[in-house]
Write a protein that holds these residues in place. Structure first.
Motif, PDB file in Angstrom:
ATOM      1  N   PHE A  39     123.945  89.862  69.098  1.00 60.69           N
ATOM      2  CA  PHE A  39     123.685  90.197  67.696  1.00 60.69           C
ATOM      3  C   PHE A  39     124.392  89.299  66.698  1.00 60.69           C
ATOM      4  O   PHE A  39     123.794  88.818  65.744  1.00 60.69           O
ATOM      5  CB  PHE A  39     124.097  91.650  67.447  1.00 60.69           C
ATOM      6  N   PHE A  40     125.688  89.110  66.874  1.00 62.26           N
ATOM      7  CA  PHE A  40     126.480  88.462  65.838  1.00 62.26           C
ATOM      8  C   PHE A  40     126.159  86.986  65.710  1.00 62.26           C
ATOM      9  O   PHE A  40     125.921  86.287  66.664  1.00 62.26           O
ATOM     10  CB  PHE A  40     127.969  88.598  66.133  1.00 62.26           C
ATOM     11  N   ASP A  41     126.178  86.502  64.484  1.00 64.56           N
ATOM     12  CA  ASP A  41     126.122  85.077  64.217  1.00 64.56           C
ATOM     13  C   ASP A  41     126.850  84.798  62.916  1.00 64.56           C
ATOM     14  O   ASP A  41     127.189  85.703  62.164  1.00 64.56           O
ATOM     15  CB  ASP A  41     124.690  84.555  64.190  1.00 64.56           C
ATOM     16  N   LYS A  42     127.096  83.535  62.641  1.00 64.04           N
ATOM     17  CA  LYS A  42     127.881  83.193  61.456  1.00 64.04           C
ATOM     18  C   LYS A  42     127.158  83.527  60.160  1.00 64.04           C
ATOM     19  O   LYS A  42     127.786  83.778  59.137  1.00 64.04           O
ATOM     20  CB  LYS A  42     128.254  81.709  61.495  1.00 64.04           C
ATOM     21  N   LYS A  43     125.838  83.565  60.191  1.00 62.66           N
ATOM     22  CA  LYS A  43     125.095  83.851  58.967  1.00 62.66           C
ATOM     23  C   LYS A  43     125.322  85.285  58.523  1.00 62.66           C
ATOM     24  O   LYS A  43     125.553  85.568  57.345  1.00 62.66           O
ATOM     25  CB  LYS A  43     123.596  83.604  59.188  1.00 62.66           C
ATOM     26  N   ASN A  44     125.266  86.237  59.476  1.00 57.38           N
ATOM     27  CA  ASN A  44     125.341  87.647  59.114  1.00 57.38           C
ATOM     28  C   ASN A  44     126.767  88.175  59.030  1.00 57.38           C
ATOM     29  O   ASN A  44     127.070  89.040  58.220  1.00 57.38           O
ATOM     30  CB  ASN A  44     124.553  88.478  60.132  1.00 57.38           C
ATOM     31  N   PHE A  45     127.673  87.675  59.891  1.00 57.73           N
ATOM     32  CA  PHE A  45     129.032  88.186  59.936  1.00 57.73           C
ATOM     33  C   PHE A  45     130.037  87.045  59.987  1.00 57.73           C
ATOM     34  O   PHE A  45     130.778  86.888  60.948  1.00 57.73           O
ATOM     35  CB  PHE A  45     129.208  89.091  61.165  1.00 57.73           C
ATOM     36  N   PRO A  46     130.115  86.231  58.922  1.00 57.76           N
ATOM     37  CA  PRO A  46     130.929  85.020  58.993  1.00 57.76           C
ATOM     38  C   PRO A  46     132.413  85.279  59.125  1.00 57.76           C
ATOM     39  O   PRO A  46     133.140  84.462  59.665  1.00 57.76           O
ATOM     40  CB  PRO A  46     130.609  84.314  57.665  1.00 57.76           C
ATOM     41  N   ASP A  59     116.032  89.243  71.201  1.00 57.64           N
ATOM     42  CA  ASP A  59     117.297  89.711  70.638  1.00 57.64           C
ATOM     43  C   ASP A  59     117.305  89.562  69.122  1.00 57.64           C
ATOM     44  O   ASP A  59     117.756  90.462  68.402  1.00 57.64           O
ATOM     45  CB  ASP A  59     118.477  88.930  71.229  1.00 57.64           C
ATOM     46  N   ARG A  60     116.802  88.452  68.642  1.00 56.11           N
ATOM     47  CA  ARG A  60     116.794  88.217  67.194  1.00 56.11           C
ATOM     48  C   ARG A  60     115.882  89.211  66.490  1.00 56.11           C
ATOM     49  O   ARG A  60     116.216  89.719  65.414  1.00 56.11           O
ATOM     50  CB  ARG A  60     116.352  86.775  66.906  1.00 56.11           C
ATOM     51  N   LYS A  61     114.750  89.532  67.079  1.00 58.24           N
ATOM     52  CA  LYS A  61     113.844  90.506  66.461  1.00 58.24           C
ATOM     53  C   LYS A  61     114.545  91.845  66.262  1.00 58.24           C
ATOM     54  O   LYS A  61     114.436  92.467  65.198  1.00 58.24           O
ATOM     55  CB  LYS A  61     112.611  90.703  67.338  1.00 58.24           C
ATOM     56  N   MET A  66     118.630  95.563  61.936  1.00 58.61           N
ATOM     57  CA  MET A  66     119.886  96.199  61.545  1.00 58.61           C
ATOM     58  C   MET A  66     119.920  96.524  60.059  1.00 58.61           C
ATOM     59  O   MET A  66     120.262  97.634  59.644  1.00 58.61           O
ATOM     60  CB  MET A  66     121.047  95.272  61.906  1.00 58.61           C
ATOM     61  N   LEU A  67     119.586  95.580  59.232  1.00 55.01           N
ATOM     62  CA  LEU A  67     119.709  95.735  57.790  1.00 55.01           C
ATOM     63  C   LEU A  67     118.382  96.032  57.107  1.00 55.01           C
ATOM     64  O   LEU A  67     118.367  96.527  55.976  1.00 55.01           O
ATOM     65  CB  LEU A  67     120.317  94.465  57.178  1.00 55.01           C
ATOM     66  N   ALA A  68     117.277  95.754  57.784  1.00 54.81           N
ATOM     67  CA  ALA A  68     115.965  95.868  57.141  1.00 54.81           C
ATOM     68  C   ALA A  68     115.653  97.324  56.791  1.00 54.81           C
ATOM     69  O   ALA A  68     115.871  98.235  57.580  1.00 54.81           O
ATOM     70  CB  ALA A  68     114.884  95.326  58.073  1.00 54.81           C
ATOM     71  N   GLY A  69     115.137  97.521  55.582  1.00 59.26           N
ATOM     72  CA  GLY A  69     114.645  98.827  55.171  1.00 59.26           C
ATOM     73  C   GLY A  69     115.713  99.843  54.828  1.00 59.26           C
ATOM     74  O   GLY A  69     115.408 101.028  54.641  1.00 59.26           O
ATOM     75  N   ALA A 202     113.336  93.592  77.003  1.00 59.19           N
ATOM     76  CA  ALA A 202     114.465  92.858  77.558  1.00 59.19           C
ATOM     77  C   ALA A 202     114.664  91.558  76.782  1.00 59.19           C
ATOM     78  O   ALA A 202     113.750  90.734  76.684  1.00 59.19           O
ATOM     79  CB  ALA A 202     114.225  92.548  79.032  1.00 59.19           C
ATOM     80  N   GLY A 203     115.849  91.398  76.223  1.00 59.81           N
ATOM     81  CA  GLY A 203     116.214  90.144  75.592  1.00 59.81           C
ATOM     82  C   GLY A 203     117.082  89.309  76.515  1.00 59.81           C
ATOM     83  O   GLY A 203     117.353  89.685  77.658  1.00 59.81           O
ATOM     84  N   GLY A 204     117.540  88.191  76.022  1.00 60.64           N
ATOM     85  CA  GLY A 204     118.367  87.318  76.831  1.00 60.64           C
ATOM     86  C   GLY A 204     119.752  87.877  77.086  1.00 60.64           C
ATOM     87  O   GLY A 204     120.399  87.529  78.075  1.00 60.64           O
ATOM     88  N   HIS A 205     120.221  88.758  76.192  1.00 66.16           N
ATOM     89  CA  HIS A 205     121.583  89.264  76.282  1.00 66.16           C
ATOM     90  C   HIS A 205     121.657  90.779  76.331  1.00 66.16           C
ATOM     91  O   HIS A 205     122.749  91.326  76.507  1.00 66.16           O
ATOM     92  CB  HIS A 205     122.412  88.773  75.079  1.00 66.16           C
ATOM     93  N   ALA A 206     120.531  91.486  76.158  1.00 68.03           N
ATOM     94  CA  ALA A 206     120.568  92.951  76.118  1.00 68.03           C
ATOM     95  C   ALA A 206     119.191  93.522  76.412  1.00 68.03           C
ATOM     96  O   ALA A 206     118.171  92.872  76.177  1.00 68.03           O
ATOM     97  CB  ALA A 206     121.051  93.431  74.756  1.00 68.03           C
TER      98      ALA A 206
END
Length: 213
Positions: A39-46, A59-61, A66-69, A202-206
């Motif tokens: 989930f985490f990346d520098k854009k969302n949780f720097p 995973d990105r989808k 998380m924040l949408a809507g 199934a994603g690459g990490h979860a």
């Protein structure tokens, strides 16, 4: 119609949603970050994360949900910071730096009063001391037609589940065993609460599982 949703909540294969010994150095507890690399990346949780390597489109989808809507968020006090008891350090304004990711009114469950904290990007933290029902009422009042999202932590989600107040959960099962930490579902019977699995991928990490009533 406004729904109450638990979004993007990571669990280890042995059911833990956070590691033990939360601190400013380990905001998710010891080894807790292993649950969240999907989930985490520098854009969302720097301010608190490193970039995710090899994140897949699946995973990105799901992370984008998380924040949408969301018209408002609810967080437990541990999700705001490691301070315990009275707010003796009011310079502390959360784990996420000057521009938290929520960008909406965000209600913090607390036993101790504190004035609202207005941050960059549209996030204002409100500290509520009169329980989960009052907090949800306030969040719904400002959310309008958008959803209220309960982003953690474990104790907060368990309270809302046991009260029958959650409509939907997104659980991300990560292929690690923590052995100890905070367990989300111990003693909670999701089928008895009316939940069914309506989506999985199934994603690459979860492995992502959506449950709804």
């Amino acid at each position: 119609m406004t729904k109450v949703i638990v979004p993007s909540f990571s669990l280890s294969l042995d059911g833990f949603a956070a590691g033990p010994v939360q601190s400013r150095q380990d905001p998710l507890g010891k080894r807790g970050m292993e649950l969240h690399q999907w989930f985490f990346d520098k854009k969302n949780f720097p301010a608190m994360t490193v970039a995710t390597a090899g994140a897949t489109s699946v995973d990105r989808k799901y992370s984008d949900r998380m924040l949408a809507g969301a018209g408002a968020f609810i967080l437990g006090r541990n999700m705001f910071g490691p301070i315990r008891g009275n707010w003796t350090d009011e310079d502390w304004k959360g784990w996420w730096g000057d521009n938290p990711p929520w960008h909406a009114p965000t209600f913090i469950l607390s036993h101790f009063t504190r004035d609202p904290v207005e941050m960059e990007g549209g996030t204002t933290f409100y500290f509520v001391t009169d329980g989960i029902h009052s907090t949800l009422d306030q969040a719904r009042a400002v959310a309008g037609t958008k959803d209220v999202k309960i982003a953690g932590g474990v104790a907060t989600i368990r309270q809302y589940l046991n009260a029958g107040l959650i409509d939907e959960l997104h659980l991300a099962f990560v292929p690690v065993f923590l052995g100890q930490g905070e367990s989300l579902l111990t003693g909670i019977d999701l089928p008895a609460l009316g939940f069914d699995v309506v989506e999985r991928a199934a994603g690459g990490h979860a492995m992502h599982v959506i449950l709804k009533k």
